[in-house]
Design a protein around this motif. Sequence first.
Motif, mmCIF file in Angstrom:
data_model
loop_
_atom_site.group_PDB
_atom_site.id
_atom_site.type_symbol
_atom_site.label_atom_id
_atom_site.label_comp_id
_atom_site.label_asym_id
_atom_site.label_seq_id
_atom_site.Cartn_x
_atom_site.Cartn_y
_atom_site.Cartn_z
ATOM 1 N N GLY A 113 0.810 -1.209 0.000
ATOM 2 C CA GLY A 113 0.000 0.000 0.000
ATOM 3 C C GLY A 113 0.842 1.256 0.000
ATOM 4 O O GLY A 113 1.926 1.304 -0.603
ATOM 5 N N ARG A 114 0.350 2.292 0.665
ATOM 6 C CA ARG A 114 1.046 3.570 0.818
ATOM 7 C C ARG A 114 1.725 3.545 2.187
ATOM 8 O O ARG A 114 1.046 3.495 3.222
ATOM 9 C CB ARG A 114 0.050 4.725 0.711
ATOM 10 C CG ARG A 114 0.647 6.114 0.941
ATOM 11 C CD ARG A 114 -0.412 7.178 0.694
ATOM 12 N NE ARG A 114 -0.017 8.493 1.157
ATOM 13 C CZ ARG A 114 0.718 9.358 0.456
ATOM 14 N NH1 ARG A 114 1.136 9.024 -0.750
ATOM 15 N NH2 ARG A 114 1.018 10.550 0.943
ATOM 16 N N GLN A 115 3.083 3.627 2.208
ATOM 17 C CA GLN A 115 3.795 3.320 3.439
ATOM 18 C C GLN A 115 5.014 4.219 3.642
ATOM 19 O O GLN A 115 5.454 4.922 2.726
ATOM 20 C CB GLN A 115 4.248 1.857 3.428
ATOM 21 C CG GLN A 115 3.097 0.867 3.221
ATOM 22 C CD GLN A 115 3.567 -0.565 3.161
ATOM 23 O OE1 GLN A 115 3.781 -1.213 4.183
ATOM 24 N NE2 GLN A 115 3.746 -1.076 1.941
ATOM 25 N N TYR A 116 5.562 4.163 4.872
ATOM 26 C CA TYR A 116 6.799 4.865 5.200
ATOM 27 C C TYR A 116 7.993 4.108 4.624
ATOM 28 O O TYR A 116 7.988 2.877 4.549
ATOM 29 C CB TYR A 116 6.984 4.970 6.710
ATOM 30 C CG TYR A 116 5.880 5.693 7.448
ATOM 31 C CD1 TYR A 116 5.052 6.607 6.809
ATOM 32 C CD2 TYR A 116 5.683 5.475 8.809
ATOM 33 C CE1 TYR A 116 4.048 7.277 7.501
ATOM 34 C CE2 TYR A 116 4.694 6.129 9.506
ATOM 35 C CZ TYR A 116 3.874 7.029 8.858
ATOM 36 O OH TYR A 116 2.891 7.677 9.545
ATOM 37 N N ASP A 117 9.051 4.837 4.261
ATOM 38 C CA ASP A 117 10.262 4.189 3.777
ATOM 39 C C ASP A 117 11.160 3.793 4.949
ATOM 40 O O ASP A 117 10.892 4.115 6.111
ATOM 41 C CB ASP A 117 10.999 5.102 2.800
ATOM 42 C CG ASP A 117 11.533 6.361 3.476
ATOM 43 O OD1 ASP A 117 12.579 6.274 4.140
ATOM 44 O OD2 ASP A 117 10.909 7.437 3.337
ATOM 45 N N SER A 118 12.261 3.102 4.651
ATOM 46 C CA SER A 118 13.129 2.554 5.699
ATOM 47 C C SER A 118 13.889 3.633 6.465
ATOM 48 O O SER A 118 14.245 3.427 7.633
ATOM 49 C CB SER A 118 14.116 1.562 5.085
ATOM 50 O OG SER A 118 13.441 0.482 4.487
ATOM 51 N N VAL A 119 14.178 4.780 5.839
ATOM 52 C CA VAL A 119 14.828 5.873 6.560
ATOM 53 C C VAL A 119 13.924 6.369 7.684
ATOM 54 O O VAL A 119 14.362 6.599 8.817
ATOM 55 C CB VAL A 119 15.195 7.024 5.598
ATOM 56 C CG1 VAL A 119 15.699 8.240 6.372
ATOM 57 C CG2 VAL A 119 16.252 6.561 4.596
ATOM 58 N N VAL A 120 12.648 6.521 7.382
ATOM 59 C CA VAL A 120 11.677 6.946 8.401
ATOM 60 C C VAL A 120 11.541 5.875 9.489
ATOM 61 O O VAL A 120 11.548 6.169 10.681
ATOM 62 C CB VAL A 120 10.314 7.229 7.756
ATOM 63 C CG1 VAL A 120 9.247 7.494 8.823
ATOM 64 C CG2 VAL A 120 10.406 8.401 6.812
ATOM 65 N N ASP A 121 11.428 4.610 9.079
ATOM 66 C CA ASP A 121 11.200 3.516 10.030
ATOM 67 C C ASP A 121 12.367 3.302 10.983
ATOM 68 O O ASP A 121 12.173 3.074 12.183
ATOM 69 C CB ASP A 121 10.933 2.209 9.277
ATOM 70 C CG ASP A 121 9.557 2.172 8.628
ATOM 71 O OD1 ASP A 121 8.676 2.947 9.052
ATOM 72 O OD2 ASP A 121 9.368 1.372 7.701
ATOM 73 N N PHE A 122 13.600 3.348 10.468
ATOM 74 C CA PHE A 122 14.753 2.950 11.271
ATOM 75 C C PHE A 122 15.549 4.135 11.835
ATOM 76 O O PHE A 122 15.974 4.104 12.992
ATOM 77 C CB PHE A 122 15.674 2.039 10.452
ATOM 78 C CG PHE A 122 15.067 0.699 10.157
ATOM 79 C CD1 PHE A 122 15.170 -0.334 11.074
ATOM 80 C CD2 PHE A 122 14.368 0.475 8.985
ATOM 81 C CE1 PHE A 122 14.589 -1.574 10.820
ATOM 82 C CE2 PHE A 122 13.782 -0.765 8.719
ATOM 83 C CZ PHE A 122 13.900 -1.787 9.646
#
Length: 383
Positions: A113-122
């Motif tokens: 779907g529409r999601q956060y990228d890994s920079v945002v997540d980690f």
Amino acid sequence: MKKTLMVAALTGVFATAAHAQSSVTLYGLIDAGITYTNNQNGHSNWKATSGAVNGSRWGLRGSEDLGGGLKAIFTLENGFNIMNGTNGQGGREFGRQAYVGLSSTQFGAVTLGRQYDSVVDFLGPLALTGTQYGGTQFAHPFDNDNLTNTFRVDNSVKYTSANYAGLKFGAMYGFSNQAGGFANNRAYSAGVSYNYGPLNVAGAYFQTNNSAPLNAAGAAIAGGAVTADQAPFSAGRQRIFGGGLNYAFGPATVGFVFTQTMLDSGVGLTNVGSQGLGNLALGNSVRFQNYEVNGRYNLTPALSLAANYTFTDARIEGVKPKFHQVDLQTAYALSKRTDVYLQGEYQHVTNTDGTNIGATINGVGISSTSNQVSATVGVRHRF
């Protein structure tokens, strides 16, 4: 015999119902404040603001137990402006997040779907920008590394691992959805984090090709992974990578985050990045290196203090702007769900000749000079 069969059938029905337990949770956050800015495009300004720290939102989060440690999961999250009631993220109904997938306690989760990228997540949790301790207005210039979540990735498939003794990792791919243009406006990222007692370290990478691209007529190409109505930059390629760490000392936490953003092949600030001044050309090569030192301290269970200093060393077509930003916040919890806060930001930029760029604190506009000061008093309520 008939009674025995009936009892067995009913037992099976109730066992199946208990086995396939499901839940849906309504949640949200409302952030409203009054912000003063000493220079916004040449004028001072007092304005009512929504999301000065955390974007106002409401959402639905659900899961269904499928047995054997497997669950079906979904999240639908709307962003809105509390001051006028309009949808955020370009008017999308569920612009903050919208995804569905499967989650395993042993192997992790796959979502679409529409999601956060890994920079945002980690990396996001290790900085003050993008968190409750600074958020929107603490962002690095133009939110060049997306730590405060200016854009999400559409058409994405994401994998997030389970927690293996403190180790987590993940990756994401956003499709362009264009026939004959598989690599045009696609995005991909990966990240990893490790938590050991008071220590938390993380690293992440993100890349998009032709982010917020323009067609031959100069109009934004719709339907790709990162679109012009949300991205701060338009470029042939954007790459972000970085790492950081946090260390907790009882009620105090200190941290350091480094990120580098590189843009090439026709770079410009979009209307989002220029905060309403329109599209601004930046040339063919741009680089931002961000060094953030931060800390937060809980004076009491109800009263917190947070501060950071960010130095950004930029390169814009041979010009070398340098951004210095100092941020402070104090928040007082009136209850478990409601708090009031006061925060301020100061930014000074040098070496901007030929770029038409002044100091720019995220969410308040661009200054006509090399300095900008902003302060906000606000209230947050969670439900």
